[in-house]
Write a protein that holds these residues in place. Structure first.
Motif, mmCIF file in Angstrom:
data_model
loop_
_atom_site.group_PDB
_atom_site.id
_atom_site.type_symbol
_atom_site.label_atom_id
_atom_site.label_comp_id
_atom_site.label_asym_id
_atom_site.label_seq_id
_atom_site.Cartn_x
_atom_site.Cartn_y
_atom_site.Cartn_z
ATOM 1 N N ILE A 91 0.833 -1.208 0.000
ATOM 2 C CA ILE A 91 0.000 0.000 0.000
ATOM 3 C C ILE A 91 0.867 1.257 0.000
ATOM 4 C CG2 ILE A 91 -1.622 1.360 1.385
ATOM 5 C CD1 ILE A 91 -2.859 -1.304 2.301
ATOM 6 N N LEU A 92 1.888 1.275 0.855
ATOM 7 C CA LEU A 92 2.767 2.448 0.922
ATOM 8 C C LEU A 92 3.478 2.685 -0.404
ATOM 9 C CD1 LEU A 92 4.495 2.578 4.422
ATOM 10 C CD2 LEU A 92 2.589 3.922 3.557
ATOM 11 N N PHE A 93 3.994 1.606 -1.002
ATOM 12 C CA PHE A 93 4.682 1.773 -2.280
ATOM 13 C C PHE A 93 3.739 2.345 -3.336
ATOM 14 C CE2 PHE A 93 5.531 0.268 -6.559
ATOM 15 C CZ PHE A 93 6.806 0.786 -6.762
ATOM 16 N N THR A 94 2.518 1.827 -3.396
ATOM 17 C CA THR A 94 1.572 2.264 -4.423
ATOM 18 C C THR A 94 1.116 3.697 -4.182
ATOM 19 O OG1 THR A 94 0.842 -0.047 -4.510
ATOM 20 C CG2 THR A 94 -0.438 1.539 -5.742
ATOM 21 N N ILE A 95 0.979 4.098 -2.920
ATOM 22 C CA ILE A 95 0.693 5.508 -2.620
ATOM 23 C C ILE A 95 1.870 6.373 -3.074
ATOM 24 C CG2 ILE A 95 0.347 7.195 -0.765
ATOM 25 C CD1 ILE A 95 -1.189 5.045 0.751
ATOM 26 N N GLY A 96 3.092 5.859 -2.901
ATOM 27 C CA GLY A 96 4.270 6.571 -3.394
ATOM 28 C C GLY A 96 4.210 6.771 -4.893
ATOM 29 N N SER A 97 3.740 5.744 -5.622
ATOM 30 C CA SER A 97 3.606 5.884 -7.076
ATOM 31 C C SER A 97 2.505 6.877 -7.435
ATOM 32 C CB SER A 97 3.329 4.521 -7.722
ATOM 33 O OG SER A 97 2.048 4.037 -7.373
ATOM 34 N N LEU A 98 1.469 6.987 -6.586
ATOM 35 C CA LEU A 98 0.427 8.000 -6.779
ATOM 36 C C LEU A 98 1.023 9.400 -6.653
ATOM 37 C CD1 LEU A 98 -2.559 9.008 -6.928
ATOM 38 C CD2 LEU A 98 -2.644 8.724 -4.444
ATOM 39 N N LEU A 99 1.845 9.610 -5.628
ATOM 40 C CA LEU A 99 2.498 10.913 -5.454
ATOM 41 C C LEU A 99 3.409 11.225 -6.628
ATOM 42 C CD1 LEU A 99 3.401 10.678 -1.644
ATOM 43 C CD2 LEU A 99 1.442 11.841 -2.696
ATOM 44 N N LEU A 100 4.116 10.204 -7.123
ATOM 45 C CA LEU A 100 4.988 10.404 -8.281
ATOM 46 C C LEU A 100 4.174 10.780 -9.511
ATOM 47 C CD1 LEU A 100 7.763 10.269 -9.612
ATOM 48 C CD2 LEU A 100 7.454 7.790 -9.869
ATOM 49 N N SER A 101 2.998 10.164 -9.678
ATOM 50 C CA SER A 101 2.155 10.492 -10.832
ATOM 51 C C SER A 101 1.684 11.947 -10.777
ATOM 52 C CB SER A 101 0.952 9.545 -10.895
ATOM 53 O OG SER A 101 -0.016 9.849 -9.889
ATOM 54 N N HIS A 102 1.451 12.458 -9.562
ATOM 55 C CA HIS A 102 1.050 13.860 -9.422
ATOM 56 C C HIS A 102 2.174 14.811 -9.846
ATOM 57 C CE1 HIS A 102 -2.661 12.710 -7.734
ATOM 58 N NE2 HIS A 102 -2.297 12.567 -6.479
ATOM 59 N N LEU A 103 3.411 14.356 -9.712
ATOM 60 C CA LEU A 103 4.553 15.180 -10.097
ATOM 61 C C LEU A 103 4.772 15.199 -11.606
ATOM 62 C CD1 LEU A 103 7.134 13.973 -7.400
ATOM 63 C CD2 LEU A 103 5.698 16.015 -7.316
ATOM 64 N N LEU A 104 4.267 14.174 -12.296
ATOM 65 C CA LEU A 104 4.604 13.994 -13.706
ATOM 66 C C LEU A 104 3.456 14.272 -14.664
ATOM 67 C CD1 LEU A 104 6.584 10.640 -13.344
ATOM 68 C CD2 LEU A 104 7.542 12.939 -13.505
ATOM 69 N N PHE A 105 2.217 14.109 -14.214
ATOM 70 C CA PHE A 105 1.077 14.198 -15.114
ATOM 71 C C PHE A 105 0.015 15.159 -14.598
ATOM 72 C CE2 PHE A 105 2.759 9.856 -15.510
ATOM 73 C CZ PHE A 105 3.018 9.795 -16.870
ATOM 74 N N LYS A 106 -0.812 15.645 -15.531
ATOM 75 C CA LYS A 106 -1.973 16.448 -15.186
ATOM 76 C C LYS A 106 -3.269 15.672 -15.439
ATOM 77 C CE LYS A 106 0.442 20.726 -16.419
ATOM 78 N NZ LYS A 106 0.502 21.874 -17.368
ATOM 79 N N ASN A 107 -3.250 14.819 -16.453
ATOM 80 C CA ASN A 107 -4.432 14.062 -16.848
ATOM 81 C C ASN A 107 -4.644 12.875 -15.902
ATOM 82 O OD1 ASN A 107 -6.143 12.110 -18.205
ATOM 83 N ND2 ASN A 107 -5.851 13.330 -20.074
ATOM 84 N N PRO A 108 -5.835 12.773 -15.265
ATOM 85 C CA PRO A 108 -6.101 11.646 -14.348
ATOM 86 C C PRO A 108 -5.979 10.279 -15.001
ATOM 87 C CG PRO A 108 -7.739 13.384 -14.055
ATOM 88 C CD PRO A 108 -6.955 13.737 -15.271
#
Length: 494
Positions: A91-108
């Motif tokens: 869960i923690l790793f996948t939340i980390g990937s969510l945070l990374l996606s916020h840094l890289l993309f605008k489109n959901p």
């Protein structure tokens, strides 16, 4: 954009975690995770961070994860904590990937697809499920980038470096690269970040010094002592050629030449160069993760660090530009995405599935059986065993342990310093452990007479005996990729 669309990344997190939980069925758990978990249980039983009773030793590479494992043992009990902890890591790793996606993309939609594809790459699966500290570490590192640098929260710049360094001291590489890119990009110094870094290093070193009486973890000292080798330049080059494919390519293949890795590496570089030529704010973070990936791999490879878990986080971060490049294609994006999934993502996931099933059999079904057999045979848990490695067998046998490297027992390091060539037999003669677990037949060789006089063969453990299954597919996988080593177990007779 609708509220449901905005929640797509959250749905992707949930789906990805559920998908990866299927790998729990493989029982593929890294050997070193059991070292950390035994340290956590030693803290429960003796009130001491150690491995053998009330002797203090930093046998685990990670302090923060020891305390997290300790809490999970307290909450769920020694018999039931592993699965909840592995789920927590995932869960923690996948939340980390969510945070990374916020840094890289605008489109959901891009974020959601990224989270899933990123999450099922082999290193991502291993970080999530194998029981090591990297799930927590990845979350903390991505939280630092998101909350500290994107949201500019001062608390994050101070608190998160402390937690990151208390997880692993070698994260100074990550923190250093982030600092340098931030300074060059923004032309200013974040003094809160400086304070967090100084506090993090100070707390980690102070904890080691005041609790263990050493500046760095014993694991680092022990590995350096035993594995230290002097190489010529030509030997260094040969060493690199032999081992590079295990780290950049996510795929361990036999032989010294791995063209597959070269293709992936070149594509990663091409995608990165293409992306940074565009004037986008996300390039700030792309520079950080890409430079860190290269720096971590090169530094550890130069130090002859062959343990593959050191390279999991750099591997996936170096692949990020490929995912960004494909997802942001404006022409024939679906074709690009289809090709990426069919040619790379899907084969990698299938490979990791086969690897996890085979390795889980070799570790959980086979090596664990050695520990459980010893646990049943020897009721006196104050007896000692000399072996390598110090994961499954000590954990499931409950015996006091001397490992060949000296990760969990410092006394053997003195034998290595005195006579590295004969330290094993010298340890046996001086400390007389009741049990010896060896890859070799100790009744053959120059010290055979000593072993024959003082020990008898108690049991032979052979990996070939564990390559059978009632399930035809599983048996084919076990035989396709046998995982495990033959052992001989000896017991002292006088």
């Amino acid at each position: 954009m609708s509220e449901r669309t905005n929640k797509l990344p959250i749905y992707a997190v949930i789906f990805t975690v559920i998908f990866k939980l299927l790998f729990l069925l493989t029982h593929h758990i890294q050997e070193d995770a059991f070292i950390t978990w035994r340290v956590a249980q030693n803290l429960m039983d003796y009130g001491v961070i150690g491995f053998n009773g009330d002797t203090k030793i930093s046998a685990s590479t990670t302090h923060l994860y020891v305390f997290v494992s300790y809490l999970f043992n307290i909450i769920f009990g020694k018999e039931c904590f592993i699965e909840p902890l592995l789920i927590f890591n995932s869960i923690l790793f996948t939340i980390g990937s969510l945070l990374l996606s916020h840094l890289l993309f605008k489109n959901p939609w891009h974020k959601a697809i990224f989270i899933f594809l990123f999450g099922i790459l082999p290193p991502s699966i291993k970080i999530s499920i194998l029981g090591m500290e990297y799930g927590i570490l990845f979350f903390l590192e991505m939280a630092l980038l998101y909350y500290g640098l994107k949201k500019e929260k001062k608390w994050a710049l101070i608190v998160l470096p402390i937690l990151i360094l208390f997880t692993r001291i070698d994260t100074v590489i990550f923190l250093g690269i982030v600092f340098l890119v931030d300074v060059f990009w923004n032309k200013k110094i974040r003094w809160s970040y400086i304070a967090g870094g100084v506090l993090g290093v100070s707390i980690a070193l102070a904890f080691n010094w005041f609790y263990f009486g050493e500046w760095v973890n014993n694991t680092i000292v022990a590995k350096k002592l035993l594995y230290d080798k002097n190489f010529t330049f030509s030997q260094d080059v040969e060493y690199f050629i032999t081992n590079y494919g295990n780290f950049w390519g996510m795929l361990k293949l036999p032989g010294n030449f791995n063209p597959f890795t070269i293709i992936v590496l070149i594509f990663e570089l091409v995608c990165f160069i293409f992306l940074i030529r565009q004037k986008e704010k996300r390039n700030y973070f792309l520079w950080m993760i890409f430079l860190f990936g290269w720096a971590k791999q090169l530094i550890f490879l130069s130090q002859k660090s062959l343990f593959d878990w050191y390279y999991w986080v750099p591997q996936i971060l170096l692949f990020v530009p490929v995912l960004v490049f494909v997802l942001e294609q404006k022409v024939k994006r679906n074709i690009w995405l289809f090709l990426l999934i069919i040619i790379y993502i899907l084969p990698m996931t299938i490979f990791q599935t086969i690897h996890s099933i085979a390795t889980g059999n070799g570790e959980w079904n086979y090596r664990r059986s050695i520990g459980t057999s010893l646990n049943f045979y020897e009721k006196d848990k104050s007896q000692w065993i000399l072996l390598e490695p110090a994961g499954y067998v000590p954990y499931f046998s409950g015996l006091k342990t001397i490992d060949e490297v000296g990760l969990v027992d410092k006394q053997i390091q003195n034998e290595i310093k005195k006579d590295k060539k004969n330290y094993w037999i010298n340890t046996v003669k001086n400390r007389k452990p009741k049990y010896l677990l060896s890859y070799n037949d100790l009744f053959k060789g120059k010290d055979a007479e000593y072993y024959k006089t003082h020990y008898r063969l108690l049991e032979e453990f052979r990996i070939k005996d564990h390559l059978k299954s009632e399930n035809t597919i599983l048996e084919k996988i076990y035989r396709l990729k046998p995982s495990g080593t033959d052992y001989n177990l000896y017991v002292r007779i006088k």
